[in-house]
Design an enzyme around this catalytic site. Structure first.
Site, PDB file in Angstrom:
ATOM      1  N   ARG A  25      42.767  46.278  43.812  1.00 18.52           N
ATOM      2  CA  ARG A  25      42.712  45.003  43.094  1.00 18.52           C
ATOM      3  C   ARG A  25      41.292  44.451  43.015  1.00 18.52           C
ATOM      4  O   ARG A  25      41.082  43.240  43.133  1.00 18.52           O
ATOM      5  CB  ARG A  25      43.624  43.959  43.765  1.00 18.52           C
ATOM      6  N   ARG A  29      41.992  38.041  39.481  1.00 17.30           N
ATOM      7  CA  ARG A  29      41.770  36.602  39.340  1.00 17.30           C
ATOM      8  C   ARG A  29      40.720  36.003  40.265  1.00 17.30           C
ATOM      9  O   ARG A  29      40.252  34.901  40.030  1.00 17.30           O
ATOM     10  CB  ARG A  29      43.095  35.854  39.546  1.00 17.30           C
ATOM     11  N   ARG A  38      41.304  36.188  30.928  1.00 11.40           N
ATOM     12  CA  ARG A  38      42.721  35.797  31.045  1.00 11.40           C
ATOM     13  C   ARG A  38      43.019  34.455  30.373  1.00 11.40           C
ATOM     14  O   ARG A  38      44.179  34.146  30.084  1.00 11.40           O
ATOM     15  CB  ARG A  38      43.131  35.764  32.520  1.00 11.40           C
ATOM     16  N   ASP A  74      48.883  48.460  35.295  1.00 13.62           N
ATOM     17  CA  ASP A  74      49.803  47.984  36.329  1.00 13.62           C
ATOM     18  C   ASP A  74      50.841  49.061  36.605  1.00 13.62           C
ATOM     19  O   ASP A  74      51.227  49.800  35.691  1.00 13.62           O
ATOM     20  CB  ASP A  74      50.496  46.692  35.905  1.00 13.62           C
ATOM     21  N   TYR A 150      61.415  47.675  42.124  1.00 11.89           N
ATOM     22  CA  TYR A 150      61.297  46.630  41.095  1.00 11.89           C
ATOM     23  C   TYR A 150      62.387  46.778  40.034  1.00 11.89           C
ATOM     24  O   TYR A 150      62.933  45.785  39.544  1.00 11.89           O
ATOM     25  CB  TYR A 150      59.923  46.688  40.421  1.00 11.89           C
TER      26      TYR A 150
HETATM   27  O1  CP3 Z   1      41.799  46.356  40.071  1.00  8.11           O
HETATM   28  C1  CP3 Z   1      42.832  47.029  40.243  1.00  8.11           C
HETATM   29  O2  CP3 Z   1      43.278  47.318  41.370  1.00  8.11           O
HETATM   30  C2  CP3 Z   1      43.503  47.633  39.032  1.00  8.11           C
HETATM   31  C3  CP3 Z   1      44.591  46.957  38.470  1.00  8.11           C
HETATM   32  C4  CP3 Z   1      45.949  46.841  39.131  1.00  8.11           C
HETATM   33  C5  CP3 Z   1      46.844  45.792  38.810  1.00  8.11           C
HETATM   34  N1  CP3 Z   1      48.025  46.041  39.436  1.00  8.11           N
HETATM   35  C6  CP3 Z   1      46.560  44.660  37.901  1.00  8.11           C
HETATM   36  C7  CP3 Z   1      47.315  43.403  38.106  1.00  8.11           C
HETATM   37  C8  CP3 Z   1      46.612  47.692  40.033  1.00  8.11           C
HETATM   38  C9  CP3 Z   1      46.109  48.940  40.736  1.00  8.11           C
HETATM   39  C10 CP3 Z   1      47.927  47.169  40.211  1.00  8.11           C
HETATM   40  C11 CP3 Z   1      48.956  47.817  41.042  1.00  8.11           C
HETATM   41  C12 CP3 Z   1      50.184  47.093  41.360  1.00  8.11           C
HETATM   42  N2  CP3 Z   1      50.909  46.262  40.553  1.00  8.11           N
HETATM   43  C13 CP3 Z   1      50.895  47.236  42.568  1.00  8.11           C
HETATM   44  C14 CP3 Z   1      50.507  48.169  43.684  1.00  8.11           C
HETATM   45  C15 CP3 Z   1      49.369  47.619  44.465  1.00  8.11           C
HETATM   46  C16 CP3 Z   1      49.750  46.593  45.466  1.00  8.11           C
HETATM   47  O3  CP3 Z   1      49.157  45.503  45.405  1.00  8.11           O
HETATM   48  O4  CP3 Z   1      50.583  46.891  46.312  1.00  8.11           O
HETATM   49  C17 CP3 Z   1      52.022  46.415  42.499  1.00  8.11           C
HETATM   50  C18 CP3 Z   1      53.063  46.232  43.589  1.00  8.11           C
HETATM   51  C19 CP3 Z   1      52.034  45.812  41.219  1.00  8.11           C
HETATM   52  C20 CP3 Z   1      53.062  44.907  40.650  1.00  8.11           C
HETATM   53  C21 CP3 Z   1      52.529  43.587  40.300  1.00  8.11           C
HETATM   54  N3  CP3 Z   1      51.625  43.344  39.288  1.00  8.11           N
HETATM   55  C22 CP3 Z   1      52.860  42.345  40.881  1.00  8.11           C
HETATM   56  C23 CP3 Z   1      53.816  42.181  42.039  1.00  8.11           C
HETATM   57  C24 CP3 Z   1      52.138  41.366  40.210  1.00  8.11           C
HETATM   58  C25 CP3 Z   1      52.234  39.877  40.365  1.00  8.11           C
HETATM   59  C26 CP3 Z   1      51.655  39.400  41.639  1.00  8.11           C
HETATM   60  C27 CP3 Z   1      50.321  38.787  41.403  1.00  8.11           C
HETATM   61  O5  CP3 Z   1      49.366  39.141  42.113  1.00  8.11           O
HETATM   62  O6  CP3 Z   1      50.262  37.919  40.523  1.00  8.11           O
HETATM   63  C28 CP3 Z   1      51.325  42.008  39.241  1.00  8.11           C
HETATM   64  C29 CP3 Z   1      50.354  41.357  38.331  1.00  8.11           C
HETATM   65  C30 CP3 Z   1      48.998  41.925  38.293  1.00  8.11           C
HETATM   66  N4  CP3 Z   1      48.675  43.239  38.115  1.00  8.11           N
HETATM   67  C31 CP3 Z   1      47.796  41.195  38.388  1.00  8.11           C
HETATM   68  C32 CP3 Z   1      46.739  42.116  38.279  1.00  8.11           C
HETATM   69  C33 CP3 Z   1      45.243  41.859  38.300  1.00  8.11           C
HETATM   70  C34 CP3 Z   1      47.744  39.680  38.588  1.00  8.11           C
HETATM   71  C35 CP3 Z   1      46.736  38.956  37.823  1.00  8.11           C
HETATM   72  C36 CP3 Z   1      47.105  38.356  36.508  1.00  8.11           C
HETATM   73  O7  CP3 Z   1      48.220  37.869  36.278  1.00  8.11           O
HETATM   74  O8  CP3 Z   1      46.168  38.320  35.701  1.00  8.11           O
END
Ligand code: CP3
Length: 348
Positions: A25, A29, A38, A74, A150
């Site tokens: 990540r 944000r 965003r 994602d 999920y």
């Molecule tokens: O920079 C990076 O790591 C690359 C991008 C990336 C995202 N998601 C973008 C994202 C990666 C590698 C992921 C993987 C991901 N997504 C995982 C596995 C990694 C982990 O953290 O365990 C999981 C479980 C998800 C599912 C997911 N996506 C959730 C549960 C959420 C919402 C929770 C949150 O943080 O808001 C997301 C949204 C998401 N994916 C965001 C980002 C940057 C949130 C930011 C936004 O809404 O702009």
């Protein structure tokens, strides 16, 4: 240049000039540049437009000086062509509108052809390979269990009640879902490798909810299919999970050149459990980044001391960067890792 990048060398357990570091990540944000994009586009809109996804991928590479880029995407994107539906509601996390609970639901899932149905991801990879100037690009997907959780729960979960209920009460339905998902995810990951991903990471973020017996029975064969097809496509594979202390030997058996460790286990203890014939990635607690710099430094050095210069350590957090993390603290960690290893190398 690329073959000699310290990140790729560490994945192969070769000697490095200094320990490589990147962050799960690392785009997101906590970065003002990301928040600016965003304001105009949703998360999915960024993913759908390869130029935008590539730009967001590059933001932390420019701002932090990390040793690897991770594609902006994602793990839940495959839910869209599968037909489960995906929406990111403000402040609520992901919502999958048509959760899978019964055999009819599994049978109703679409076949997915990654290059056709998720082609925008491969387009972003192709753009990035032209722009990264030798910084290696990591592709990724979710592991079958974490993606299944999920799809079964319809969103995030604490207890995984519906997921485990299916495992224990309708194992045939669970196995059928995992079979379909592992085919789709293996195809998706190998498509990313063909498009130019130089390393891939498989995120089994929530697998620590399981005991070793259930992992071996319900998860290992499916993760193995995804990890093995990536390996056969010729790139190093990182296998990541959290809360995995009791699962590490089985995760190693499932596959991966590099195993991710979270912060609950000291890095040297985790590495001993796994053995010296595998690389490790980790494992600073992400909340360390909210501490004063002196405390951050002590804990970064503790991780590096535990790695003790053994070939095959990639510095990372034990899980992703949290939303309110200070960019300056993340940048400070990159410098601390690079400087510490250089100091050690000079002292030899
Ligand atoms: O920079 C990076 O790591 C690359 C991008 C990336 C995202 N998601 C973008 C994202 C990666 C590698 C992921 C993987 C991901 N997504 C995982 C596995 C990694 C982990 O953290 O365990 C999981 C479980 C998800 C599912 C997911 N996506 C959730 C549960 C959420 C919402 C929770 C949150 O943080 O808001 C997301 C949204 C998401 N994916 C965001 C980002 C940057 C949130 C930011 C936004 O809404 O702009």
């Amino acid at each position: 240049m690329e073959m000699n990048s310290r990140f790729l060398q560490a994945c192969r357990r070769e000697a490095v000039d200094t320990t490589p570091v990147w962050f799960m990540r690392q785009a997101g944000r906590y970065m003002p540049e990301y928040r600016a994009i965003r304001e105009k586009y949703s998360l999915l809109e960024i993913c759908y437009q390869p130029e935008l996804a590539a730009e967001v991928t590059l933001q932390p590479v420019r701002a932090l000086g990390v040793d690897a880029a991770i594609l902006f995407a994602d793990i839940l994107l495959p839910a869209i062509p599968l037909g489960v539906g995906l929406e990111f509601a403000k402040g609520e996390g992901p919502i999958l509108q048509n959760p899978v609970r019964r055999m009819e639901d599994v049978r109703a899932l679409n076949p997915v052809e990654a290059e056709a149905d998720l082609g925008y991801v491969m387009d972003a990879i192709r753009i990035l390979r032209g722009e990264l100037n030798g910084i290696p690009l990591i592709g990724f997907c979710g592991a079958p269990f974490t993606v299944a959780s999920y799809i079964i729960e319809g969103g995030s979960s604490r207890e995984f009640l519906n997921t485990k209920k299916m495992m224990y009460s309708a194992p045939d339905v669970f196995h059928a879902l995992m079979e379909h998902l592992s085919d789709v995810l293996a195809d998706y990951l190998t498509a990313q490798i063909r498009a130019g991903a130089q390393v891939v990471q498989v995120f089994d973020s929530w697998v620590g909810a399981l005991n070793p017996f259930d992992y071996e029975t319900f998860v290992l064969p499916y993760s193995q299919k995804v990890l093995t097809s990536a390996k056969n496509a010729g790139v190093p594979v990182i296998h990541f999970g959290t809360n995995t202390t009791t699962l590490l030997p089985l995760m190693k058996r499932a596959g991966g050149d590099v195993l991710g460790l979270d912060w609950r286990i000291p890095l040297d203890d985790g590495w001993s459990l796994l053995g010296n014939d595998i690389a490790v990635q980790g494992n600073l607690d992400p909340i360390t980044l909210f501490a004063p710099l002196s405390e951050i430094k002590a804990r970064v050095h503790d991780v590096l001391r535990r790695a003790n210069g053994r070939p095959g350590h990639i510095f990372n957090l034990g899980h992703g960067i949290l939303q309110h993390t200070l960019v300056d603290n993340v940048k400070a960690v990159v410098d601390m890792v690079h400087e510490y290893s250089a100091v050690k190398a000079n002292a030899l």
